[in-house]
Scaffold this motif. Structure first.
Motif, PDB file in Angstrom:
ATOM      1  N   UNK A  25      18.558   7.627 -46.029  1.00 54.45           N
ATOM      2  CA  UNK A  25      18.176   8.821 -45.495  1.00 54.45           C
ATOM      3  C   UNK A  25      19.049  10.252 -45.499  1.00 54.45           C
ATOM      4  N   UNK A  26      18.720  11.258 -46.028  1.00 52.65           N
ATOM      5  CA  UNK A  26      19.716  12.214 -45.361  1.00 52.65           C
ATOM      6  C   UNK A  26      19.615  12.578 -44.211  1.00 52.65           C
ATOM      7  N   UNK A  27      20.010  12.614 -43.223  1.00 51.90           N
ATOM      8  CA  UNK A  27      19.446  13.364 -41.920  1.00 51.90           C
ATOM      9  C   UNK A  27      20.076  15.128 -41.776  1.00 51.90           C
ATOM     10  N   UNK A  28      19.405  16.127 -41.930  1.00 59.46           N
ATOM     11  CA  UNK A  28      19.621  17.868 -41.974  1.00 59.46           C
ATOM     12  C   UNK A  28      19.758  17.740 -39.697  1.00 59.46           C
ATOM     13  N   UNK A  29      20.857  18.134 -39.473  1.00 61.60           N
ATOM     14  CA  UNK A  29      20.470  18.741 -38.128  1.00 61.60           C
ATOM     15  C   UNK A  29      20.834  20.096 -38.277  1.00 61.60           C
ATOM     16  N   UNK A  30      19.937  20.972 -37.373  1.00 64.11           N
ATOM     17  CA  UNK A  30      19.615  21.718 -37.141  1.00 64.11           C
ATOM     18  C   UNK A  30      20.099  22.636 -35.809  1.00 64.11           C
ATOM     19  N   UNK A  31      20.733  24.079 -36.288  1.00 68.08           N
ATOM     20  CA  UNK A  31      21.420  24.274 -34.607  1.00 68.08           C
ATOM     21  C   UNK A  31      20.459  25.944 -34.645  1.00 68.08           C
ATOM     22  N   UNK A  32      19.913  26.334 -33.946  1.00 69.72           N
ATOM     23  CA  UNK A  32      20.051  27.832 -33.205  1.00 69.72           C
ATOM     24  C   UNK A  32      19.006  28.163 -33.718  1.00 69.72           C
ATOM     25  N   UNK A  33      18.536  29.734 -34.707  1.00 67.76           N
ATOM     26  CA  UNK A  33      16.967  30.615 -34.655  1.00 67.76           C
ATOM     27  C   UNK A  33      17.351  30.260 -36.066  1.00 67.76           C
TER      28      UNK A  33
END
Length: 134
Positions: free
Chosen positions: A27-35
């Motif tokens: 898998x590829x995990x993209x962690x997104x933070x913010x708006x």
């Protein structure tokens, strides 16, 4: 511009959207933070498109750190769903805030996505059979 400070565009100060990507064989995990809004949409689109390009078996978008998401983010998720379907990659949205979950529900798009409570659940849930696949 450093990723540690907000972008300054005229009089408006936009919160940073930070995206970190971790790739494994499964898998590829993209962690997104913010708006996630129109000002930050291109950054998210580019990161997710790069992740799909390698055709991983699964792309997990970790939204635990997202503080706001409008229709720009929804459109990005829908485009990524289309891209992953074409690439043969399973898209999973993980750790949705109540606001993002509500956005998906009121637009009736929640039924289009695979949604998990957290990244661990996304990575350790058996892959369902998909139409046209064994």
């Amino acid at each position: 511009m450093s990723e540690q400070t907000p972008a300054n565009t005229g009089n408006a100060v936009w919160p940073i959207l930070r995206i970190t990507t971790l790739a494994t064989d499964e898998a590829v995990v993209c962690r997104v933070e913010g708006e996630i809004d129109q000002a930050q949409q291109a950054k998210l689109e580019n990161a997710l498109a790069r992740a799909v390009r390698d055709r991983p078996p699964q792309l997990v978008v970790d939204l635990a750190g997202v503080t706001f998401c409008d229709s720009s983010g929804l459109n990005t998720f829908l485009q990524t769903l289309q891209d992953t379907t074409l690439a043969g990659t399973r898209l999973v949205l993980a750790a949705l805030s109540p606001q993002i979950r509500r956005l998906l529900e009121i637009t009736s798009t929640d039924e289009l996505f695979t949604i998990r409570d957290n990244v661990h659940a996304a990575l350790h849930t058996d892959r369902p059979h998909q139409r046209g696949r064994p």
